[in-house]
Design an enzyme around this catalytic site. Structure first.
Site, PDB file in Angstrom:
ATOM      1  CG  ASP A   1       3.638  -4.339  -5.426  1.00 45.17           C
ATOM      2  OD1 ASP A   1       4.290  -3.287  -5.492  1.00 45.17           O
ATOM      3  OD2 ASP A   1       3.471  -4.960  -4.360  1.00 45.17           O
ATOM      4  CB  SER A   2       8.320  -4.828  -5.738  1.00 43.58           C
ATOM      5  OG  SER A   2       7.705  -4.356  -4.559  1.00 43.58           O
TER       6      SER A   2
ATOM      7  CB  CYS B   1       4.459  -0.876  -7.245  1.00 43.79           C
ATOM      8  SG  CYS B   1       6.074  -0.586  -6.491  1.00 43.79           S
TER       9      CYS B   1
ATOM     10  CD  GLU C   1       5.946  -7.895   2.795  1.00 49.27           C
ATOM     11  OE1 GLU C   1       6.956  -8.533   3.110  1.00 49.27           O
ATOM     12  OE2 GLU C   1       5.686  -7.553   1.626  1.00 49.27           O
TER      13      GLU C   1
ATOM     14  CB  CYS D   1       3.121   2.452   0.744  1.00 43.58           C
ATOM     15  SG  CYS D   1       3.772   0.773   0.743  1.00 43.58           S
TER      16      CYS D   1
ATOM     17  CG  HIS E   1       3.008  -3.327   1.821  1.00 41.23           C
ATOM     18  ND1 HIS E   1       3.729  -3.123   0.681  1.00 41.23           N
ATOM     19  CD2 HIS E   1       3.222  -4.627   2.177  1.00 41.23           C
ATOM     20  CE1 HIS E   1       4.364  -4.252   0.359  1.00 41.23           C
ATOM     21  NE2 HIS E   1       4.071  -5.167   1.249  1.00 41.23           N
TER      22      HIS E   1
END
Lengths: 274, 274
Positions: free
Chosen positions: A10-11, A73, A153, A192, A194
């Site tokens: 993933d990034s 991702c 995050e 996504c 996240h």
């Protein structure tokens, strides 16, 4: 071969939700995760650049030996999956978009499906295409939710602030039409990696009768069945996870815990230069 | 020479608040802005990388001819100002940290100063150092506010959600000690070029008696006096602004409006490759 790890990238740390889901459904497997944190976010970059980065990252994972690759991702899946499959025909390559689209088509009664993701994922319409390929009568509505990534995050994933921001993005598709007696989507895809952290706030705002589809969970199931099809399942009882990051191992370990659900020992995180 | 533009750069659109302040205090000047959006954020990158990017960006601005350079980004100022001054001794180079620190020292009665910024800026302690150099008896407290940048970029800058998130970061230094009758900072430095957009919410949460120092406004004044010292002021009545971006001119124009306070015509935005 069967005892090699499953590689995933993933990034940044978002893809750890996919790792978490895979560990839960395949406790015997080992995993090698690469988070390209030095170059994140991928979401604002051109497709060519994302494809180039994805190929570099994959080369590093393949060098360390992996038996299957998961593109954990959404942006990288949309931009690079065909290129990765062409570059590594000997390894099964699984992205997060197709399993998510498949699960959404199965979960939706009416075929009215909402997809939430980063600006880049929604604009690129990868989920729309994948869903319409499987269910041409579906109606897909994409909603960019750019603040969800920084909220996740920052650990601000529940309570009135998280719900307030979710309402800002989702009310026009759920609460407002519901109050007017109009149709609303019966399925909401978390497009996504996240977003699973915000699932409770999102469920609260979307309201009753809306099924959440988590591409992390559905991707994990797709990986499991692909390993079985290829006779690649590990015989071990408990697997191990190893982590590579392109920037700041300490920050990766600290942020990672939120996404993985358990502490990431800094000794298991290796800094790599791509 | 005097009719050349002032050059300025940032990793993205945040530095446009500095441009806005400069246009307000020097309407006769022209400006050439470069937003390195393809490689943003700078905040998570190593100092070496940030310095290298800053030198590349500056080379492009100098190639187009500028009479003064403003580093309109806190991270780049902290990481690259000395390197830029060494590389271009013939051009005055002004960063955002020193003017902000100077204004804070002037504004604070008690010398108790809070600085808010991105995680990277606060961790790097550039403001602490600049303030303590000017006022060695000062007490400086740094508070990272990582969600403020995405909030500003999403346009969520006022109301209960913006204030709720501001409270999450600031209450422990303002509301809580105030309620206990303890000392609180009397000055709050907006140590990120994105933050002036959130000034109302921040003021509301910090409460009465706290002076906000906006590094955009103070940098603009520093640029004005530097131009005057060097005899470099333009004689024009109205200047013009031109924009360079390394990714997606349309997005730059759309996002830019929020920070600049007026529409950025897409025809004035040129895509450049660094």
């Amino acid at each position: 071969m069967n005892e090699l790890p499953v590689g995933l990238f993933d990034s940044g740390v978002g893809g750890l939700t996919v790792l978490r889901a895979m560990r839960a459904c395949m406790p015997g497997e080992s995993f090698l995760y690469l988070g390209d944190t030095a170059r994140l976010p991928y979401g604002t970059k051109s497709r060519d650049t994302i494809a180039r980065y994805s190929l570099q990252v994959t080369a590093r994972l393949v060098e360390r030996k992996i038996k299957l690759l998961v593109v954990a991702c959404n942006t990288a899946t949309a931009a690079a999956l065909p290129a990765l499959r062409r570059a590594y025909p000997e390894i099964p390559v699984i992205g997060v978009v197709e399993p998510g689209a498949k699960a959404a088509c199965a979960a939706s009664r009416e075929g009215f499906i909402a997809v939430i993701g980063t600006e880049s994922t929604i604009r690129g319409r990868a989920y729309d295409e994948a869903i319409l390929k499987l269910r041409p009568d579906a109606r897909v509505i994409g909603l960019p939710c750019p603040l969800f990534v920084p909220l996740a995050e920052d650990g601000l994933v529940e309570g009135p602030l998280a719900e307030g921001i979710a309402a800002r993005y989702l009310d026009r598709v759920f609460r407002v039409p519901r109050e007017r007696g109009e149709n609303i989507p019966d399925c909401l895809v978390l497009g996504c990696t996240h977003f699973p952290l915000l699932a409770d706030a999102i469920t609260h705002v979307a309201g009753p009768g809306v099924t959440l589809v988590d591409s992390a969970a559905t991707t994990a199931r797709a990986v499991k069945s692909t390993l079985e099809e290829h006779g690649l399942r590990s015989a071990a009882e408990t697997g191990e996870s190893f982590f590579l990051t392109t920037d700041d191992a300490e920050r990766f370990a600290r942020m990672g815990e939120r996404f993985l659900g358990f502490p990431v020992p800094e000794s298991r995180v290796e800094l790599v230069d791509l």
